[in-house]
Scaffold this motif. Structure first.
Motif, short mmCIF file in Angstrom:
data_model
loop_
_atom_site.label_atom_id
_atom_site.label_comp_id
_atom_site.label_asym_id
_atom_site.label_seq_id
_atom_site.Cartn_x
_atom_site.Cartn_y
_atom_site.Cartn_z
N ARG A 1 0.81 -1.21 0.00
CA ARG A 1 0.00 0.00 0.00
C ARG A 1 0.85 1.26 0.00
NH1 ARG A 1 -3.23 -1.59 5.32
NH2 ARG A 1 -1.07 -2.17 5.78
N ARG A 2 2.10 1.15 0.23
CA ARG A 2 2.96 2.34 0.29
C ARG A 2 3.56 2.61 -1.09
NH1 ARG A 2 8.41 3.33 1.30
NH2 ARG A 2 8.86 1.15 1.82
N VAL A 3 3.43 3.82 -1.53
CA VAL A 3 4.02 4.22 -2.80
C VAL A 3 5.48 4.57 -2.54
CG1 VAL A 3 3.96 5.88 -4.68
CG2 VAL A 3 1.82 5.10 -3.64
N ALA B 1 13.45 8.71 -2.56
CA ALA B 1 14.52 8.28 -1.63
C ALA B 1 14.58 6.76 -1.55
CB ALA B 1 14.29 8.87 -0.25
N ASP B 2 13.40 6.10 -1.54
CA ASP B 2 13.36 4.63 -1.53
C ASP B 2 14.06 4.07 -2.76
OD1 ASP B 2 11.93 4.44 0.84
OD2 ASP B 2 9.99 4.53 -0.18
N LEU C 1 12.00 -4.67 -7.05
CA LEU C 1 11.35 -3.50 -6.47
C LEU C 1 11.40 -2.30 -7.41
CD1 LEU C 1 12.46 -3.61 -2.71
CD2 LEU C 1 10.28 -4.32 -3.71
N LEU C 2 12.46 -2.26 -8.22
CA LEU C 2 12.60 -1.17 -9.19
C LEU C 2 11.86 -1.46 -10.50
CD1 LEU C 2 16.42 -0.48 -8.63
CD2 LEU C 2 14.55 1.14 -8.14
N ASP C 3 11.10 -2.57 -10.52
CA ASP C 3 10.37 -2.98 -11.73
C ASP C 3 11.29 -3.17 -12.93
OD1 ASP C 3 7.88 -2.90 -10.38
OD2 ASP C 3 7.77 -0.73 -10.68
N GLY C 4 12.52 -3.64 -12.65
CA GLY C 4 13.47 -3.90 -13.72
C GLY C 4 14.11 -2.66 -14.32
N ASP C 5 13.83 -1.50 -13.74
CA ASP C 5 14.37 -0.25 -14.27
C ASP C 5 15.81 -0.07 -13.76
OD1 ASP C 5 14.93 2.24 -15.21
OD2 ASP C 5 13.42 3.29 -14.01
N GLU C 6 16.78 -0.18 -14.65
CA GLU C 6 18.18 -0.06 -14.26
C GLU C 6 18.76 1.33 -14.54
OE1 GLU C 6 20.84 -3.25 -15.04
OE2 GLU C 6 19.24 -4.66 -15.53
N ARG C 7 17.91 2.27 -14.87
CA ARG C 7 18.40 3.62 -15.11
C ARG C 7 18.85 4.26 -13.79
NH1 ARG C 7 13.32 6.22 -17.99
NH2 ARG C 7 12.38 5.06 -16.24
N GLY C 8 19.93 4.98 -13.87
CA GLY C 8 20.40 5.72 -12.70
C GLY C 8 21.08 4.87 -11.65
#
Length: 364
Positions: free
Chosen positions: A5-7, A11-12, A62-69
């Motif tokens: 439930r937490r968006v 920072a996360d 947790l990053l939904d596969g996003d490796e940017r940054g």
């Protein structure tokens, strides 16, 4: 695990990216170390790398596969990776042991309890691997560190004490060189006798391999082999059971039994003792190298307060380095060990310097 439930905040996500970078770098460290080893140690290191890969997958999920940054790993992990590529030594394992012990997963709400437990277990696995290297290194390393430290402290104390009396610089130089040679020879000889004596004691306590020839004919009813195990610390029941097992194995193997461990007793591991010649040569060379440092200013033609100051600074730096090295290899704080070494060394030198000043005043 992250509350559904937490968006997640920016920072996360930044924290997850940092963790991901660190996990990848740690896995690379273990793979580099594995590439320089074989057998069981290689398998263990590769298993650690695979475990770090599972943690990496958690943060990537947790990053939904996003490796940017994805940032660079922290400086400690990058240093470990660089050392592993170039050396693959006990130093890297000792540093890795400390790194595993600093894992933030236990207090991070987005890390699983299993991940936190993994990191603690990894620390123990690396501690075990590092312990193997420490045992192989211990005899020669002990002689090297003690030799260098003794050379630094004793010759600095000697040089400062004699210099404080006001004698000419050539006298101080000659005294320092004499102290270097006398101390190095004494340390080398002492280490040789000490290690040789210790190895002889270990050899005297080791099981006699020729006794195995009598095992096939031992009387099972009287079974005096059990007394051997009782003499080495087992209870009466344990000794009887172990003796019966050993005899059964020997008789089953028959004449083909060639193991030197047929008695079922492991001789005390003397890897940590080292060899007498290696310990003696290490002690001699490292004492000489340490004792040379306080003499350097006088060899370069310096004298008086300037020579004292330069010798003290050089020895102080060397003491910090030897203390930090001991800290890294022992799994302790390098800074704490370095400062302790510095305080002890300069404290001893200060005492002799003050005595030299007192004698100089008296003689004057």
């Amino acid at each position: 695990m992250t509350d559904a439930r937490r968006v997640p905040t920016d920072a996360d996500r930044a924290r997850w990216r940092r963790y991901l970078a660190d996990e990848r770098a740690e896995a690379a460290v273990y793979r580099e170390l594995a590439a320089r080893r074989g057998g069981e140690e290689r398998e263990i290191l590769l298993a650690l790398a695979a475990a770090e890969g599972r943690h990496e997958a958690h943060w990537l999920g947790l990053l939904d596969g996003d490796e940017r940054g994805i940032p660079r790993a922290d400086i400690r992990t990058r240093t470990l990776a660089a050392l592993a590529k170039r050396f693959g030594s006990i130093f890297v394992l000792a540093l890795a042991q400390q790194a595993e012990g600093r894992s933030p997963y236990a207090s991070d709400p987005d890390a699983t309890a299993a991940m936190a437990a993994d990191e603690r277990i990894h620390g123990e696995v690396v501690r075990g691997l590092a312990a193997r290297g420490r045992r192989r290194l211990a005899g020669t390393f002990r002689a090297a560190v003690f030799g260098a430290n003794d050379g630094l402290v004793s010759n600095l104390a000697l040089v400062l004490g004699i210099g404080a009396t006001g004698v000419p610089a050539p006298v101080v130089l000659f005294t320092g060189v004499a102290g270097l040679l006398a101390g190095a020879l004494s340390m080398g000889a002492g280490e040789f006798v000490s290690v040789r004596s210790q190895r002889e004691l270990l050899a005297a306590s080791a099981p006699d391999p020729t006794v195995r020839e009598a095992l096939a004919d031992v009387d099972l009813d009287a079974n005096e082999l059990a007394l051997v195990y009782r003499a080495r610390g087992m209870s009466e029941a344990e000794a009887a059971d172990h003796a019966a097992l050993v005899i059964a194995r020997v008789r089953a193997a028959g004449a083909g039994e060639t193991s030197t461990g047929a008695l079922g007793i492991s001789a005390e591991d003397d890897e940590a003792v080292g060899t007498a010649w290696s310990a003696a040569s290490s002690s001699f060379l490292f004492f000489a190298s340490g004792a040379l440092i306080p003499v350097l200013p006088y060899l370069l033609g310096m004298s008086g307060a300037a020579a004292v100051a330069v010798a003290t600074v050089l020895v102080g730096i060397a003491l910090l380095l030897t203390g930090a090295t001991v800290g890294v290899l022992s799994g302790g704080s390098p800074l704490q060990r370095a400062l302790r070494q510095l305080a002890i060394g300069l404290g001893a030198a200060a005492v002799t310097y003050l005595l030299g000043l007192a004698f100089g005043t008296t003689l004057g």
